[in-house]
Design an enzyme around this catalytic site. Structure first.
Site, short mmCIF file in Angstrom:
data_model
loop_
_atom_site.label_atom_id
_atom_site.label_comp_id
_atom_site.label_asym_id
_atom_site.label_seq_id
_atom_site.Cartn_x
_atom_site.Cartn_y
_atom_site.Cartn_z
N PHE A 190 4.28 4.88 -12.58
CA PHE A 190 4.50 3.66 -11.78
C PHE A 190 3.78 2.53 -12.49
CE2 PHE A 190 2.69 1.01 -8.29
CZ PHE A 190 3.81 0.71 -7.54
N THR A 193 0.49 -2.75 -12.44
CA THR A 193 -0.68 -3.51 -12.92
C THR A 193 -0.45 -4.07 -14.32
OG1 THR A 193 -2.08 -2.06 -11.60
CG2 THR A 193 -3.18 -3.34 -13.32
N GLU A 194 -1.01 -5.27 -14.53
CA GLU A 194 -0.94 -5.93 -15.85
C GLU A 194 -2.32 -6.47 -16.20
OE1 GLU A 194 2.05 -8.97 -15.61
OE2 GLU A 194 3.66 -7.51 -15.24
N GLY A 243 -3.95 -7.62 -11.23
CA GLY A 243 -4.52 -6.39 -10.68
C GLY A 243 -4.39 -6.42 -9.17
N THR A 281 -1.13 5.47 -15.11
CA THR A 281 -1.42 6.92 -15.07
C THR A 281 -0.25 7.71 -15.62
OG1 THR A 281 -2.83 6.59 -13.14
CG2 THR A 281 -2.04 8.83 -13.53
N ARG A 325 -31.55 27.48 -2.57
CA ARG A 325 -32.68 26.82 -3.24
C ARG A 325 -33.93 26.83 -2.34
NH1 ARG A 325 -35.37 25.40 -7.71
NH2 ARG A 325 -36.49 23.44 -7.46
N GLU A 381 -4.81 1.92 -6.65
CA GLU A 381 -3.87 1.74 -5.52
C GLU A 381 -4.48 0.77 -4.48
OE1 GLU A 381 -1.43 4.91 -4.20
OE2 GLU A 381 -1.51 5.93 -6.14
N SER A 428 -11.17 -1.31 -2.42
CA SER A 428 -11.60 -1.33 -1.01
C SER A 428 -11.46 -2.72 -0.41
CB SER A 428 -13.06 -0.86 -0.90
OG SER A 428 -13.11 0.53 -1.11
C1 LIG Z 1 -7.77 5.35 -13.68
C2 LIG Z 1 -6.83 4.29 -13.20
C3 LIG Z 1 -5.52 4.62 -12.93
C4 LIG Z 1 -4.60 3.63 -12.55
N1 LIG Z 1 -3.28 3.95 -12.40
C5 LIG Z 1 -2.37 2.95 -12.19
C6 LIG Z 1 -0.97 3.22 -12.22
O1 LIG Z 1 -0.54 4.37 -12.39
N2 LIG Z 1 -0.11 2.20 -12.04
C7 LIG Z 1 -0.54 0.91 -11.85
O2 LIG Z 1 0.31 0.02 -11.71
N3 LIG Z 1 -1.86 0.62 -11.83
C8 LIG Z 1 -2.79 1.60 -12.01
N4 LIG Z 1 -4.13 1.32 -12.01
C9 LIG Z 1 -4.57 -0.06 -11.80
C10 LIG Z 1 -5.33 -0.25 -10.48
O3 LIG Z 1 -4.44 -0.16 -9.39
C11 LIG Z 1 -6.07 -1.60 -10.58
O4 LIG Z 1 -7.12 -1.42 -11.52
C12 LIG Z 1 -6.61 -2.04 -9.23
O5 LIG Z 1 -5.56 -2.41 -8.37
C13 LIG Z 1 -7.59 -3.22 -9.35
O6 LIG Z 1 -7.10 -4.23 -10.16
P1 LIG Z 1 -8.04 -4.81 -11.34
O7 LIG Z 1 -8.57 -3.64 -12.08
O8 LIG Z 1 -7.27 -5.82 -12.09
O9 LIG Z 1 -9.26 -5.48 -10.58
P2 LIG Z 1 -9.35 -7.00 -10.09
O10 LIG Z 1 -8.17 -7.35 -9.28
O11 LIG Z 1 -9.69 -7.85 -11.25
O12 LIG Z 1 -10.61 -6.92 -9.13
C14 LIG Z 1 -11.96 -7.04 -9.56
C15 LIG Z 1 -12.85 -7.15 -8.32
O13 LIG Z 1 -12.50 -8.31 -7.55
C16 LIG Z 1 -12.20 -7.96 -6.22
N5 LIG Z 1 -11.16 -8.83 -5.69
C17 LIG Z 1 -9.98 -9.19 -6.28
N6 LIG Z 1 -9.27 -10.00 -5.46
C18 LIG Z 1 -10.01 -10.13 -4.33
C19 LIG Z 1 -9.83 -10.82 -3.09
N7 LIG Z 1 -8.73 -11.54 -2.83
N8 LIG Z 1 -10.82 -10.75 -2.15
C20 LIG Z 1 -11.92 -10.01 -2.39
N9 LIG Z 1 -12.16 -9.33 -3.52
C21 LIG Z 1 -11.21 -9.38 -4.46
C22 LIG Z 1 -11.71 -6.50 -6.32
O14 LIG Z 1 -11.81 -5.83 -5.07
C23 LIG Z 1 -12.68 -5.96 -7.36
O15 LIG Z 1 -13.90 -5.66 -6.76
C24 LIG Z 1 -5.06 2.30 -12.36
C25 LIG Z 1 -6.40 1.99 -12.58
C26 LIG Z 1 -7.27 2.95 -13.02
C27 LIG Z 1 -8.70 2.58 -13.30
#
Ligand SMILES: Cc1cc2nc3c(=O)[nH]c(=O)nc-3n(C[C@H](O)[C@H](O)[C@H](O)COP(=O)(O)OP(=O)(O)OC[C@H]3O[C@@H](n4cnc5c(N)ncnc54)[C@H](O)[C@@H]3O)c2cc1C
Length: 380
Positions: free
Chosen positions: A122, A125-126, A130, A157, A266, A361, A364
């Site tokens: 799936f 993400t880009e 995110g 993934t 333990r 996905e 939090s």
């Molecule tokens: C091991 C792994 C597997 C994954 N698999 C997939 C996959 O199969 N397909 C896919 O499409 N994606 C996948 N992802 C991507 C994943 O879903 C994203 O990393 C995730 O949604 C967070 O996006 P980001 O990393 O860009 O973080 P960011 O969006 O940059 O967030 C950084 C921080 O800012 C906070 N934040 C952002 N916006 C807000 C807001 N409006 N209010 C409050 N806080 C906020 C976030 O909660 C976080 O704490 C995967 C990621 C990992 C690490």
């Protein structure tokens, strides 16, 4: 659809034994080698694990959501990398197709996904999209019978094994309504996969970039209408979040069992540490939270099986269960003392593994936003 209870019990029992006898002995090896052995993948195929959620008419097991989460609870009793082998086929990689695919798309792909002959991923993400997933910049431009798709997808993934991607790309203007979903076979010219990222945990489950360089995708591969892709992706994620919540509960139950076993063995100050009430408090807090999360997961699964909207409920289940398993893993390390920090005991590995559940996905914070938005929409 619901299986005959005796057939479902037999499946659950087979999964329980598979986890206990075949997967758990390999946990340290998979963590060390960052790979699940092929003979185990073959056994997963034979058990039908790749097709748990896929309708029987397409060769899957056709579990209801309640049945699926009960299987996932069992799968949680081992390193979650094992479940990732077929997790995208059961969840985010196949469900867009199940929910929005045409009869022709389904019969072309679902039987091979269900059997595990091919892996699906799936790709939402880009690098720049995110949490703000409606901001995808990957472009799909219609040219006659094809869309030309260009862009980069990040942290996908199973991308290194996938034969088929569900790709969300922009066909229209800004925002969610400009996004469409496409079935993109990995062997099309212009698709290339980056090297697997080095990660904190869940070794054996790989994530990579997916680069799309002017890929010609037949218009017949579009999932649903133009502009419906984001809606499809969000429905897929509702379901996926519930499944992750179930996995978190299974892992929490495993951690509690390990901690209780260790505490009974333990000895300090002349007695088992399990006799100390400060240790018992950690066990009680973990057990209570795991029970609450289990009840929530089963309740939301029942709502899904009644075809109710579970956007808020699945977000709440994922939020609570993923935060819960983080606290349970932390207490398990504490109960193990120094051994909790040492690789041979396996607790530090699960502690690393569960950290991901609060991130993917939807983080939090994203779940909190969904829960609050939906609650306010429903007037409390
Ligand atoms: C091991 C792994 C597997 C994954 N698999 C997939 C996959 O199969 N397909 C896919 O499409 N994606 C996948 N992802 C991507 C994943 O879903 C994203 O990393 C995730 O949604 C967070 O996006 P980001 O990393 O860009 O973080 P960011 O969006 O940059 O967030 C950084 C921080 O800012 C906070 N934040 C952002 N916006 C807000 C807001 N409006 N209010 C409050 N806080 C906020 C976030 O909660 C976080 O704490 C995967 C990621 C990992 C690490």
């Amino acid at each position: 659809m619901t299986l005959d209870p005796a057939v479902f019990d037999a499946l659950l029992d087979a999964v329980r034994r598979f986890v206990c006898e075949r997967l758990r002995p390999l946990e340290a090896q998979v963590d060390r080698e960052d790979a699940v052995p092929e003979h185990i993948v073959e056994e997963m195929r034979a058990l039908g694990l790749f097709g748990l959620s896929i309708p029987e008419e397409y060769g899957g097991v056709g579990l209801s959501m309640d049945e699926e989460v009960r299987v996932v609870l069992e799968l949680g009793r081992t390193t979650p990398a094992f479940r990732s082998v077929f997790g995208t086929n059961v969840g985010i990689g196949s469900q867009g197709l199940v929910m929005a695919g045409t009869a022709a798309q389904k019969s072309e792909w679902l039987p091979r996904i269900a059997s595990g002959e091919i892996i699906t991923s799936f790709a939402l993400t880009e690098p720049g999209a995110g949490s703000d997933s409606a901001a995808v910049q990957t472009k799909a431009v219609r040219h006659g019978g094809n869309y030309r798709i260009s862009g980069t997808k990040r942290y996908i993934t199973n991308a290194d094994k996938a034969a088929l991607f569900t790709v969300m790309a922009r066909t229209g203007g800004e925002g969610a309504r400009g996004v469409s979903a496409f079935l993109v076979p990995a062997d099309l010219a212009g698709v290339s996969i980056g090297a697997p990222e080095k990660k904190m945990g869940q070794q054996g489950a790989h994530v990579c970039d997916v680069n799309l360089d002017d890929v010609a995708v037949p218009a017949a591969n579009r999932l649903g209408e133009e502009g419906e892709g984001f809606k499809v992706a969000m429905r897929v994620l509702d379901r996926g979040r519930l499944s992750i919540a179930a996995l978190c509960v299974g892992i929490a139950e495993r951690l509690i069992a390990d901690a209780v076993g260790y505490a009974a063995e333990r000895k300090q100050f002349g007695k088992a540490i399990a006799e100390f009430q400060l240790v018992q408090a950690m066990i009680a807090d973990s057990k209570t939270e795991a029970m609450a999360a289990r009840a929530l997961v089963l309740e939301v699964a029942a709502q899904k099986d009644r075809s109710e909207n579970i956007t808020m409920e699945a977000a709440a289940a994922k939020y609570f269960a993923s935060e819960m398993v983080g606290r349970v893993a932390d207490r398990a390390v504490q109960i193990f003392g120094g051994a909790g920090y040492i690789a041979d005991y396996g607790i530090e590995r699960l502690y690393r593994d569960v950290r991901l559940f609060r991130l993917y996905e939807g983080t939090s914070q994203v779940q909190q936003i969904i829960i609050a938005r939906e609650t306010m929409k429903r007037g409390g």
